[in-house]
Write a protein that holds these residues in place. Sequence first.
Motif, PDB file in Angstrom:
ATOM      1  N   ASP A  36      36.471  37.679  41.004  1.00  0.00           N
ATOM      2  CA  ASP A  36      36.717  39.096  41.262  1.00  0.00           C
ATOM      3  C   ASP A  36      38.206  39.259  41.579  1.00  0.00           C
ATOM      4  O   ASP A  36      38.612  39.335  42.742  1.00  0.00           O
ATOM      5  CB  ASP A  36      35.852  39.557  42.428  1.00  0.00           C
ATOM      6  CG  ASP A  36      36.070  41.027  42.777  1.00  0.00           C
ATOM      7  OD1 ASP A  36      36.693  41.736  41.963  1.00  0.00           O
ATOM      8  OD2 ASP A  36      35.638  41.447  43.866  1.00  0.00           O
ATOM      9  N   SER A  38      41.812  41.180  39.999  1.00  0.00           N
ATOM     10  CA  SER A  38      42.272  42.219  39.062  1.00  0.00           C
ATOM     11  C   SER A  38      43.437  41.765  38.191  1.00  0.00           C
ATOM     12  O   SER A  38      43.693  42.360  37.139  1.00  0.00           O
ATOM     13  CB  SER A  38      42.680  43.473  39.841  1.00  0.00           C
ATOM     14  OG  SER A  38      43.717  43.173  40.768  1.00  0.00           O
ATOM     15  N   ALA A 102      33.486  33.960  44.593  1.00  0.00           N
ATOM     16  CA  ALA A 102      33.936  35.000  43.668  1.00  0.00           C
ATOM     17  C   ALA A 102      35.273  35.615  44.069  1.00  0.00           C
ATOM     18  O   ALA A 102      36.048  36.049  43.208  1.00  0.00           O
ATOM     19  CB  ALA A 102      32.870  36.091  43.560  1.00  0.00           C
ATOM     20  N   ASP A 103      35.580  35.666  45.347  1.00  0.00           N
ATOM     21  CA  ASP A 103      36.830  36.270  45.809  1.00  0.00           C
ATOM     22  C   ASP A 103      37.883  35.220  46.155  1.00  0.00           C
ATOM     23  O   ASP A 103      38.876  35.525  46.808  1.00  0.00           O
ATOM     24  CB  ASP A 103      36.578  37.169  47.019  1.00  0.00           C
ATOM     25  CG  ASP A 103      35.930  36.415  48.184  1.00  0.00           C
ATOM     26  OD1 ASP A 103      35.547  35.236  47.994  1.00  0.00           O
ATOM     27  OD2 ASP A 103      35.793  37.001  49.270  1.00  0.00           O
TER      28      ASP A 103
END
Length: 313
Positions: A36, A38, A102-103
Amino acid sequence: MTAPGTEQPLSVSVVIPCRGHAKELDACLRSLLQQDYSGSFEIIVVDSAADDAVLAAGGRYEQVHILRDPGGLLPGEARNLGASRSRARWLAFIDADCVAQADWLRELLRPLQQQMHLAAGAVGQARHWHPISVIDNMMQFAGQSPHQPAERHKIVASCNIAISRRDFEQVGGFPATQEACGEDVLFCYAVNRQWKDAIFFTPAACVAHQGRATWRSLWHHQFRFGQARGRLMLELTQAQRALGRHTWAIPAVMLRRLGWLAQRTFRNHPLEAAQLALFSPVLMVGLAAWSLGFRAGCRAETFNPVAYGDGKT
């Protein structure tokens, strides 16, 4: 993430040294491809033994670059090679037998965006109740538990770190050694010499590490870690190294390391303390291997410690 060859500039290069571990590598890559995050990033796998299984594991993902070297690169050499071929502003390092949350990438970069020079994340358990794996991980990563607070550290493990390309090049990358481990401590020495209070630990950037799963692999792995500690003079004074040469000092070495682990795990979380007690027979085997390796390292010719910090700092 953005596939190689697109016009969007890359912000991060994730470098993975890999020697064997083809099955674990696949899980690592899948966790990275599901980040996750950007920004755009690339993944570089350095196959240190030209292993066809590693090539197959990474080759199924078009977003992954694979660098192959049949010479059997040590981990630091593999990371340096991957960094030299990277194209991004930031470098993130993870090991092939780790799975990232995920982060992970977003949280790992946060300290760098706040002017820290080296960021390190937590290393958790992938096999939560496998006795050998749990103990192997505790003996390596008790100082980077997911239960610790975010704070400045002096030394961190290289399986979960990030640094800017500029700073990485300024400290000269990972130092060349003849040991299969310990290069990350020498790397931290170099960072600490360059900048004061430069390393920041953030538990939010967590990876799960597989750990060794057999008695044989636990013994050999911990022996190598102890040997590197003695030979490379890692957090060690000359007097301690002289004592470490003696067989009669092995029980004292084991007791001291046991005390450090117990203190650290009790401070981290009650569950970790309970696991340390529950799996104490495995722990004693690991401590014996580490201590015998430490004696061997103390008896060996000393790797030049002056360039990277000689003893406790």
